[in-house]
Write an enzyme that holds these catalytic residues in place. Structure first.
Site, PDB file in Angstrom:
ATOM      1  N   THR A 170     -21.792  -9.612 -15.659  1.00  0.00           N
ATOM      2  CA  THR A 170     -21.416  -8.498 -16.522  1.00  0.00           C
ATOM      3  C   THR A 170     -19.984  -8.034 -16.312  1.00  0.00           C
ATOM      4  OG1 THR A 170     -22.410  -7.088 -14.869  1.00  0.00           O
ATOM      5  CG2 THR A 170     -23.738  -7.590 -16.784  1.00  0.00           C
ATOM      6  N   THR A 185     -24.516 -10.370 -10.079  1.00  0.00           N
ATOM      7  CA  THR A 185     -24.649  -9.827  -8.718  1.00  0.00           C
ATOM      8  C   THR A 185     -25.890 -10.307  -7.971  1.00  0.00           C
ATOM      9  OG1 THR A 185     -25.684  -7.866  -9.651  1.00  0.00           O
ATOM     10  CG2 THR A 185     -23.339  -7.732  -9.132  1.00  0.00           C
ATOM     11  N   ASP A 186     -26.914 -10.804  -8.686  1.00  0.00           N
ATOM     12  CA  ASP A 186     -28.184 -11.109  -8.014  1.00  0.00           C
ATOM     13  C   ASP A 186     -28.017 -12.030  -6.813  1.00  0.00           C
ATOM     14  OD1 ASP A 186     -29.368  -9.490  -9.783  1.00  0.00           O
ATOM     15  OD2 ASP A 186     -30.648 -11.008 -10.741  1.00  0.00           O
ATOM     16  N   LYS A 231     -27.423  -7.801  -1.124  1.00  0.00           N
ATOM     17  CA  LYS A 231     -27.681  -6.853  -2.199  1.00  0.00           C
ATOM     18  C   LYS A 231     -28.939  -6.096  -1.800  1.00  0.00           C
ATOM     19  CE  LYS A 231     -28.146  -6.535  -7.221  1.00  0.00           C
ATOM     20  NZ  LYS A 231     -28.392  -7.209  -8.496  1.00  0.00           N
TER      21      LYS A 231
END
Lengths: 467, 429
Positions: free
Chosen positions: B87, B163-164, B242
């Site tokens: 994103t 980001t995962d 994360k």
């Protein structure tokens, strides 16, 4: 004051009504206390690609660039969704159903599929830089309200998230509270069919009253807000926001008309702008009128199908206007009393069945007059009135004593037998014939203060002294 | 009406039995629904089978983004951005509501105007993918792109990624780049860049500032420090996880410290760690990965078959409980399965490197404290020390690919900052 017709005055309304229980896209309560500050964080907002070419939005972001927005989160009144750090949860189904019910009430067309949109806001009042909003109803030819000065058509109904409330401004730091952000908000727009300031007030009142038929609307200060859009011949469209009281609306509109007439007389142009309604009826400049809203779909939320199952749950409650007429007829009350009872949500039926001997007009008046007193005090008075231990004439005095936490000796307020008083007056006049009517009155009132009707007393004195 | 000759973006008028609507046609996910964007900006969904009349008012003319002329600034260094999706750079069309990725330098600078004050930018779209779809091969592809950019004499590289798996990719790349003369900073965003409140802007600016203003080299991550749009952290590639699904400060260092803090607005960079890789040397790439490596998470009530499914694997990371444990003891008739688990581990360990990590994440594996741990060691399970399970997973696969003979020796040795021998109390505070 003005010949509104000649001025070609056109007014449209935007009514914003908050809904209760929980926020539109999270589980936070809509109780709005702002007491226990829980956290504070600061954000910057920046232009997003795609906004180039949209001058108003770009300009707003250009301004935002130099600002820092500080958000205050109060305990239980915000969560990560409000911080723009969690995607929106499932839509608040109650709020959606209420919105669909209001659309039905106004005979509007609901879309077959609702899409939640992001409306861009660059002033920081939405932490995410957009307000989520969705179109719930579009006006049809049958969507209007009746006022004494003609019909006002309803244009549209939207369900949206309320924005943050501004707390303070320190140079380039603007502080917002997150508590109000996300509270479900109904937005009802009318066509510019309103032709006089009084009609504007009446229409706003009517819409407000109809909305109060729905159990899930929030009540209290700031839960309903009215914006007025108005224009006159040779003038321009002005939006007035922030009416503290509805009764100020006509005065404020008149002031605004004078302001515009003055500008026009000076040969200047009236600028399109948003103005704030001041308490004294004047308005002050808030900001230029924004261009068409920039909206795009909220990709975090699935579209909502308005299918049969959903529509089956959409019900219009008994309308407040119907409730008033029903109460009025059943208990033979005046329209005024009946509407006050209903608007203040007083359980008239309950009291009426409990205190059968108090006639309904009096009961209604008492319930309204003493609605802010302690319930125990009111019950005490009504009970004694119902059983005949006191008369209506002493209620004020008894209530006064109760409010001051005085012990009430009912003997003192015992109803008086007027034939006994008549004898007493006769004796008095016989003994002291030189006494004037006022003097006799004075003596008796001293003795029976609060327990006798003054008017009736004068009648008796006059009757006896002319004999 | 069955066939609509109009396309998305066209202005149309449609009539149903009672109403007439006009607006811009929007692509609809639901085939039975036609979506119109009304003048008010709202999208209105109407059932297609209700439509009686349809009229095209105006054909859509593609909106052209303003062309910005980019001037190469000789006084500024050049940074290369390799995009893999996510994103970080997306743009919204208000006409159709479509969100699309932006990758040309012009588009990127239009989105993030502050960048041109920091450096010149080269952009390359390597892949457009979710980081969940990463395969080992993609690290090799990225390494080759990095090699090409270094040959082009860029001052540093930014990798934009979903980001995962950003942290996992960072640790994989740090193994692949055995020696790296420039900084390679992975940047993501937790809130998509199609909104004014996106964290992408600050993350990207901070990473760029860090690349141009410091002597750091090697692989690291740059993300928000907290919920404020004030500071970003440079996080160690192998020690970052994360830890939140949605917050902008989701990336946290586990068993270590952040490398540096950047305050973009104040133009400040503060190093929080003294020992970090410096710019020097040449590029060395080791990009082989063993495919047959797995990671198994320990839960209660496990059965032996779950372990057996890794038969034939070269390596298996066990994400154990606490200090590094698995179900193993038979204490009653309910726990008979554990004997089978023990047997399977015994069989597996003959041909599979078994490495223990902890699902506690914080702290170190220690298989000496309880007899169960000792028993696991006897079965051949090696301690992964304080390595994150995912880091241990890519390390094991990378070791098996590049140093197959030294796997058992190197797995517990610190190669890229993945093992910290000095755990202090500050790490979980």
């Amino acid at each position: 004051m003005f010949d509104y017709n000649d001025l070609n005055l056109k007014i449209g309304l935007e009514i914003h009504q908050q809904l209760s229980n929980k926020k539109l896209f999270c589980n936070c309560s809509t109780k709005f206390q702002e007491k226990n500050l829980d956290s504070e964080f600061s954000r910057k907002l920046r232009a997003v690609a795609g906004e180039q070419g949209y001058v108003d939005v770009a300009a707003a972001f250009e301004e935002a660039k130099h600002r820092e927005f500080v958000y205050h989160g109060y305990k239980d009144e915000y969560c990560l969704v409000d911080c723009d750090d969690d995607p929106p949860h499932e839509i608040n189904q109650d709020a959606l159903l209420t919105a669909l019910s209001v659309a039905k009430l106004f005979k509007m067309n609901a879309p077959d599929e609702i899409q939640v949109m992001r409306k861009i806001i660059a002033d920081g009042s939405a932490c995410s830089s957009f307000q989520r909003t969705m179109l719930i109803g579009l006006g049809t030819k049958d969507s209007f309200i009746e006022t004494t000065q003609g019909n006002v058509r309803i244009t549209s109904l939207c369900l949206e998230e309320d924005a943050c409330k501004i707390e303070k401004v320190h140079d380039n730091r603007i502080h917002y509270s997150l508590s109000r952000q996300g509270i479900p908000l109904l937005e009802i727009r009318t066509e510019p069919d309103i032709k006089t300031p009084e009609q504007a007030k009446e229409a706003a009142e009517q819409i407000g009253l109809l909305l109060r038929s729905f159990s899930s609307i929030l009540r209290g200060i700031g839960t309903i807000r009215q914006d007025v859009n108005l224009s006159i011949k040779n003038g321009n469209r002005i939006e007035i926001k922030g009416f503290q009281e509805l009764r100020m609306m006509p005065k404020t509109i008149d002031f605004e008309i004078s302001r515009q007439i003055n500008i026009i007389k000076q040969g200047k142009n009236v600028e399109k702008e948003v103005r704030k309604a001041n308490d004294n009826g004047t308005t002050s400049f808030l900001r230029p009128l924004p261009g068409a809203a920039r909206m795009y779909p909220d990709t975090d939320i699935k579209t909502i199908s308005v299918n049969k199952e959903l529509l089956n749950e959409v019900k219009i409650p008994e309308l407040i206007t119907d409730k008033i007429i029903k109460l009025q007829k059943k208990h033979n009350l005046s329209h005024e009393l009946a509407s006050q009872i209903i608007k203040e949500n007083i359980d008239f039926e309950g009291y009426a069945s409990k205190f059968k001997k108090i006639y309904s007009g009096l009961l209604a008046t008492l319930l309204i007059n003493y609605s802010k007193d302690k319930k125990g005090h009111l019950e005490f008075v009504l009970q004694n009135l119902n059983s005949g231990r006191i008369t209506k004439d002493v209620i004020d005095s008894v209530m006064m004593n109760l409010r001051m936490n005085k012990k009430v000796n009912l003997e003192q307020f015992k109803s008086v037998n007027y034939s006994e008083i008549e004898n007493e007056i006769q004796e008095l006049i016989k003994k002291k014939p030189e006494l004037s009517t006022n003097a006799v009155m004075g003596i008796l009132m001293g003795k029976y203060r609060g327990r006798v009707d003054g008017k009736k007393l004068i009648e008796i004195i006059n009757k006896l002294s002319t004999k | 009406m069955k066939n609509f000759s109009a396309k998305a973006g066209d202005l149309v008028e449609i009539s149903t039995d009672n109403e007439v609507f006009s607006g811009t046609l929007i692509p609809s996910v639901n085939h039975d629904i036609l979506v119109l964007k009304l003048d008010s900006g709202y999208n209105l969904g109407i059932k297609k089978n209700k439509i009686k009349k349809f009229r095209l008012i105006k054909k859509f003319s593609q909106e052209r983004p303003e062309k910005q002329n980019i001037v190469h600034n000789k006084n500024l260094p050049t940074i290369s951005i390799l995009h893999t999706g996510g994103t970080l750079a997306s743009r919204v069309s208000y006409e159709t509501g479509a969100v699309s990725a932006r990758f040309t330098p012009e588009e990127l600078l239009a989105m993030f105007p502050g960048l041109k004050e920091i450096a010149n930018f080269r952009n390359k779209l390597v892949r457009e993918m979710f980081s969940d779809d990463l395969r080992f091969k993609h690290f090799s592809i990225l390494a080759r792109e990095i090699e090409r950019e270094i040959k082009n004499k860029v001052h540093g590289i930014i990798i934009g990624m979903g980001t995962d798996n950003l942290a996992v990719a960072a640790s994989a790349l740090s193994f692949v780049l055995e020696s790296c003369p420039v900084p390679v900073i992975l940047v993501g965003s937790q809130r998509s860049s199609d909104r004014g409140s996106s964290d992408a802007y600050l993350n990207l600016l901070s990473a760029s500032l860090f690349i141009t203003k410091t002597d750091f080299s090697g692989v690291a991550i740059c993300m928000h420090e907290n919920l404020n749009d004030k500071t970003c952290l440079i996080l160690p590639a192998c020690k970052t996880r994360k830890l939140h699904t949605s917050r902008r400060d989701a990336f946290k260092v586990v068993n270590d410290k952040p490398i540096a803090r950047i305050n973009y607005e104040m133009n400040q960079i503060e190093f929080l760690k003294k020992n970090y890789g410096k710019r020097n040397g040449r590029l060395a790439i080791k990009d082989k990965f063993e495919e047959k490596v797995g990671l198994i998470k320990i839960t209660i009530n496990m059965n032996a078959k779950q372990f057996l499914s890794y038969k034939g694997y070269k390596g298996l990371i066990i994400e154990g409980t606490g200090l590094g444990h698995t179900p193993l003891d038979v204490i009653d008739k309910e726990t008979k399965e554990h004997a089978k688990i023990k047997k399977v581990l015994q069989v597996l360990s003959k041909n599979t490197v078994l490495v223990m990590t902890s699902q506690c994440l914080f702290g170190r594996v220690n298989m000496n404290v309880y007899s169960k741990g000792r028993e696991l060691q006897e079965l051949g399970v090696i301690s992964g020390k304080d390595m994150l399970p995912e880091t241990a997973f890519v390390k094991l696969s990378w070791l098996l690919g590049n140093y197959p003979k030294q796997v058992k020796e190197l797995i517990g040795k610190n190669l890229r900052g993945e093992i910290n021998e000095n755990l202090t109390k500050e790490f979980l505070e």
